[in-house]
Motif scaffolding. Structure first.
Motif, PDB file in Angstrom:
ATOM      1  N   SER A 299      20.963  -4.137   0.940  1.00 52.28           N
ATOM      2  CA  SER A 299      20.340  -3.684   2.184  1.00 52.28           C
ATOM      3  C   SER A 299      19.600  -4.847   2.851  1.00 52.28           C
ATOM      4  O   SER A 299      18.781  -5.520   2.223  1.00 52.28           O
ATOM      5  N   THR A 300      19.896  -5.083   4.124  1.00 52.79           N
ATOM      6  CA  THR A 300      19.297  -6.213   4.835  1.00 52.79           C
ATOM      7  C   THR A 300      17.790  -6.047   4.951  1.00 52.79           C
ATOM      8  O   THR A 300      17.037  -7.019   4.853  1.00 52.79           O
ATOM      9  N   ASN A 301      17.340  -4.809   5.135  1.00 53.97           N
ATOM     10  CA  ASN A 301      15.908  -4.559   5.283  1.00 53.97           C
ATOM     11  C   ASN A 301      15.138  -5.037   4.065  1.00 53.97           C
ATOM     12  O   ASN A 301      14.083  -5.667   4.170  1.00 53.97           O
ATOM     13  N   LEU A 302      15.696  -4.714   2.885  1.00 51.19           N
ATOM     14  CA  LEU A 302      15.043  -5.117   1.642  1.00 51.19           C
ATOM     15  C   LEU A 302      14.934  -6.643   1.571  1.00 51.19           C
ATOM     16  O   LEU A 302      13.894  -7.187   1.193  1.00 51.19           O
ATOM     17  N   TYR A 303      16.028  -7.327   1.957  1.00 48.64           N
ATOM     18  CA  TYR A 303      16.019  -8.790   1.891  1.00 48.64           C
ATOM     19  C   TYR A 303      14.983  -9.362   2.842  1.00 48.64           C
ATOM     20  O   TYR A 303      14.325 -10.359   2.540  1.00 48.64           O
ATOM     21  N   LEU A 304      14.797  -8.697   4.003  1.00 53.67           N
ATOM     22  CA  LEU A 304      13.784  -9.166   4.950  1.00 53.67           C
ATOM     23  C   LEU A 304      12.389  -9.042   4.344  1.00 53.67           C
ATOM     24  O   LEU A 304      11.536  -9.919   4.499  1.00 53.67           O
ATOM     25  N   ILE A 305      12.196  -7.949   3.577  1.00 53.53           N
ATOM     26  CA  ILE A 305      10.908  -7.788   2.895  1.00 53.53           C
ATOM     27  C   ILE A 305      10.702  -8.908   1.881  1.00 53.53           C
ATOM     28  O   ILE A 305       9.611  -9.460   1.753  1.00 53.53           O
ATOM     29  N   TYR A 306      11.790  -9.278   1.165  1.00 59.35           N
ATOM     30  CA  TYR A 306      11.687 -10.373   0.196  1.00 59.35           C
ATOM     31  C   TYR A 306      11.206 -11.636   0.887  1.00 59.35           C
ATOM     32  O   TYR A 306      10.330 -12.350   0.396  1.00 59.35           O
ATOM     33  N   ILE A 307      11.809 -11.900   2.066  1.00 63.30           N
ATOM     34  CA  ILE A 307      11.452 -13.129   2.782  1.00 63.30           C
ATOM     35  C   ILE A 307       9.971 -13.092   3.161  1.00 63.30           C
ATOM     36  O   ILE A 307       9.230 -14.061   2.949  1.00 63.30           O
ATOM     37  N   LEU A 308       9.550 -11.942   3.672  1.00 65.21           N
ATOM     38  CA  LEU A 308       8.152 -11.791   4.074  1.00 65.21           C
ATOM     39  C   LEU A 308       7.230 -11.991   2.866  1.00 65.21           C
ATOM     40  O   LEU A 308       6.233 -12.723   2.922  1.00 65.21           O
ATOM     41  N   ALA A 309       7.610 -11.350   1.743  1.00 58.71           N
ATOM     42  CA  ALA A 309       6.788 -11.440   0.537  1.00 58.71           C
ATOM     43  C   ALA A 309       6.699 -12.883   0.064  1.00 58.71           C
ATOM     44  O   ALA A 309       5.608 -13.378  -0.269  1.00 58.71           O
ATOM     45  N   ALA A 310       7.837 -13.559   0.068  1.00 59.82           N
ATOM     46  CA  ALA A 310       7.842 -14.951  -0.384  1.00 59.82           C
ATOM     47  C   ALA A 310       6.944 -15.792   0.507  1.00 59.82           C
ATOM     48  O   ALA A 310       6.179 -16.640   0.025  1.00 59.82           O
ATOM     49  N   LEU A 311       7.034 -15.536   1.813  1.00 54.34           N
ATOM     50  CA  LEU A 311       6.223 -16.294   2.761  1.00 54.34           C
ATOM     51  C   LEU A 311       4.737 -16.067   2.497  1.00 54.34           C
ATOM     52  O   LEU A 311       3.934 -17.009   2.438  1.00 54.34           O
ATOM     53  N   LEU A 312       4.386 -14.787   2.276  1.00 51.46           N
ATOM     54  CA  LEU A 312       2.986 -14.451   2.030  1.00 51.46           C
ATOM     55  C   LEU A 312       2.488 -15.147   0.766  1.00 51.46           C
ATOM     56  O   LEU A 312       1.407 -15.742   0.742  1.00 51.46           O
TER      57      LEU A 312
END
Lengths: 91, 636
Positions: free
Chosen positions: B617-630
């Protein structure tokens, strides 16, 4: 050097000439142990003489390997007897 | 077109062999081209050890390439991969820095991978070949990973990617660091060499490749694994402590015995040869382990001697295993099958191939006066000298090595009696074998050349041993203090042992002449074999490969763990009529069942767990990116 070669040659000679006698003596003793008379110790020599004059039948399905092998076997035994310490061990 | 490529490769091989021999004799040089390879540039150094292996690659590539002209019959497949394979193998021993070495090494693996994939001759073989190539790719890259990890560690510890700098810096490293680096490098090279238990790719990939490639893979490529082990154990890291030597010695003993046991029950001719390669790698490792232990015990002369024995076996194995693979290729070419149960009687239809294969079998079975005998005799002598080391633990390891070598020698004879006897003697077991044809001239020329090399290496050890001794001494520092013969005789360490294969050959010839004279003048008659009164003789009455191996399967059943499969179809009307019986007696591989299957299952289970975070799911991957950034913003 020459002495070594002579020892080696005499070893091969002894092995070639005396090994049938060893087989004959063994057979005689074995026969006596189980109560048979058995052949005389010199019997293998007579066998060999007979085998040497018999005709050889070579199967038509065999190849050169079949014909060469008996010679190779005998020759390699003789060569092994040159090196193995039969009569005496060299220093 | 195809012939041109192969001739060109043969010329390259010839040049490589000449350059290699010159390097062995002391004509060393180095070359550096900064812009060709990234991170350090192309850097080549010729030293005696590199010269030996370059000469080996070149000398094996010549007959293999000439053979390929007839074998491929103008087919265009593999025309790019084959020269690339030969060239990269020639580059591996010359490489002087990590990047050059890694590029050449990987190019060699990839080129041989493509040649293996290419080996299938019909769609039926395709699946098996694809599996073989896949296993090869996985194993070889696992090896590459281990090797590169070791090299990267050494780069970070020594601060240099050049092997010459490692040589300077290695003695100053901590013992544990050196040990770790050696273990990683050795594991990587052992995969390529086919050391048990890292050998699983070898019996799959070598038979699947076209025969001239199999000859190069078994004859030379796995020797480059040995080359890497030599560099890692004697050169890059300095000479190692005793446990390296014991590891090599025990790995060698296990590889030798297990390799020959597996070869013995094999009915696929090329697979048999592949297993026998594992056995010979084991024999080489025995010599290398002994050399390491002697060097560690302060006996440089004996270390040189043991290393000479190992290197001699490297050279010999390249000669006779290439010959045997080319012979097996000629059989495959003539009959279309590698299954020995479908061969038989080939020595009559293919006299040249038969004679060459016979000679190769005798050489690999270590029969005097051929080359296999000389090197195995040398390794025996080296191992027997272990009494000079006063350490009971090490002596036990040596004794195990001696016992393994003795057992291996005996089983190898049985194995090659089977390989030659079942394939070439008696009556043809199939239509294809009955219609077999002799190999074309180019293939015959290649085989005869290798057969002559086997004879020459056997009869002239006094010419080969000093050259190898200078190679070994160049790495071990010691001078070849062991007296290596005068004229015809090879004398070792005073009066301990001496050997003259030329004298043995002359004595054999004289004895043969004598025996032939005694047997001359006999009457001979050609007649059919007596069939116990049966009129018809068929090939089904012959000894089979499986039957030949059966006693060994029973004796060593703890290793083979044979399974009996009996499958009977009764006639539907009555149990007293049997319509079909199928009997199988397959053996099971310990390494597949106890090592690779559990490892594969564990890997798959891990992958399943990792799958949970990869939902797609693309949404989940976007959350990963956000989490990694944070996380990065918070901690960095």
């Amino acid at each position: 050097m020459i002495e070594d070669a002579l020892i080696a040659l005499s070893q091969a000679l002894v092995v070639a000439l005396a090994s049938p006698l060893l087989v004959g003596v063994l057979r005689t003793i074995k026969a006596r142990l189980v109560g048979r008379r058995g052949p005389r110790p010199l019997q293998p020599y007579a066998d060999i003489r007979k085998l040497f004059v018999k005709e050889a039948v070579i199967s038509s399905t065999t190849s050169w390997v079949f014909r060469v092998t008996p010679y190779v076997l005998a020759a390699s035994m003789l060569v092994a007897a040159l090196a193995a310490p039969v009569l005496m061990s060299r220093p | 077109m195809a012939a041109l490529v192969y001739v060109a490769t043969a010329v390259i091989g010839l040049l490589g062999a000449v350059a290699g021999v010159a390097g062995m004799l002391g004509h060393t040089w180095n070359a550096r081209v900064a812009w060709v390879v990234p991170l350090g540039g192309l850097e080549l150094v010729m030293d005696p050890m590199a010269g030996l292996f370059l000469a080996l690659v070149g000398a094996a590539a010549v007959p293999a390439s000439i053979y390929a002209i007839g074998y491929t019959a103008g087919a265009r497949r593999g025309l790019i991969a084959y020269p690339a394979f030969v060239a990269s193998m020639a580059a591996v021993p010359l490489a002087a820095n990590v990047m050059t070495f890694a590029v050449a090494w990987e190019l060699m693996s990839l080129a041989s991978y493509f040649l293996v994939v290419d080996g299938a001759r019909d769609p039926r073989e395709g699946r098996a070949t694809a599996r073989a190539a896949w296993t090869y790719a996985v194993m070889t890259h696992a090896g590459l990973a281990a090797m590169l990890t070791g090299m990267l560690l050494l780069i970070s510890w020594t601060g240099s990617a050049t092997f010459a700098d490692w040589r300077q810096a290695a003695p100053a490293l901590a013992p544990s660091a050196r040990g770790l680096a050696w273990l990683l490098l050795a594991a990587g090279f052992a995969v390529k060499a086919g050391v048990i238990p890292l050998h699983v790719w070898l019996p799959l990939a070598h038979p699947a490749a076209p025969s001239h490639v199999s000859a190069l893979m078994s004859g030379v490529m796995i020797k480059l694994g040995i080359y890497g082990l030599l560099r890692a154990s004697f050169d890059w890291l300095g000479t190692g402590p005793a446990w390296w030597g014991v590891t090599l010695l025990l790995a060698g003993a296990v590889s030798a015995v297990v390799g020959v046991l597996d070869a013995l029950v094999e009915r696929d001719l090329k697979r048999l040869l592949a297993f026998s390669s594992i056995e010979n790698i084991g024999i080489i490792l025995l010599g290398m382990g002994a050399a390491l232990l002697f060097a560690g015990a302060g006996l440089p002369a004996l270390a040189v001697f043991a290393l000479v024995a190992a290197l001699y076996h490297v050279v010999n194995h390249a000669a006779f295993k290439s010959l045997l693979f080319l012979g097996a290729g000629a059989v495959l070419h003539a009959t279309g099958t590698r299954d020995m149960e479908a061969h038989g009687g080939l020595v009559k239809r293919m006299p040249w191939t038969g004679a060459c294969f016979f000679l190769g079998s005798a050489a690999i079975a270590a029969l005097p006066p051929l080359n296999g005998f000389v090197s195995e005799w040398l390794i025996f002598q080296a191992l027997l000298q272990n009494t000079r080391i006063l350490a009971p633990g090490l002596n036990v390891a040596f004794t195990l090595g001696i016992a393994a070598l003795a057992l291996t020698g005996g089983l190898a004879v049985a194995c090659f009696v089977k390989a030659f006897g079942i394939s070439f003697l008696a009556m043809p077991r199939s239509e294809a074998a009955a219609r077999a044809h002799e190999a074309p001239p180019s293939m015959r020329a290649a085989m005869v050349a290798l057969a002559l090399a086997c004879v020459a290496l056997g009869l002239a050890p006094t010419a080969v041993v000093p050259a190898l001794a200078s190679v070994a001494a160049s790495r071990l520092g010691g001078s070849p203090a062991v007296a290596f013969g005068d004229g015809l005789t090879l004398r070792l360490s005073g009066d301990f042992a001496s050997l003259s294969t030329l004298t043995i050959a002359l004595a054999l010839a004289a004895a043969l002449a004598l025996v032939a004279l005694a047997g001359a003048g006999r009457r001979r008659r050609w007649y059919e074999t007596w069939g116990c009164g049966r009129l018809l003789q068929t090939s089904r009455m012959e000894y089979t490969a499986t039957a030949f191996a059966n006693p060994f399967t029973r004796i060593f059943d703890f290793f083979y763990r044979p399974v009996k499969r009996l499958d009977i179809d009764f006639h539907p009307e009555s149990r007293f009529f049997v319509s079909r019986i199928e009997y199988g007696n397959p053996t099971r591989s310990i390494f597949d069942e106890w090592l690779y299957r559990p490892a594969g299952n564990a890997l798959r289970a891990t992958a399943r767990h990792v799958q949970a975070i990869q939902s797609g799911s693309t949404n989940l991957y976007l959350i990963y990116i956000l989490a990694a950034l944070l996380v990065l913003l918070v901690f960095a």
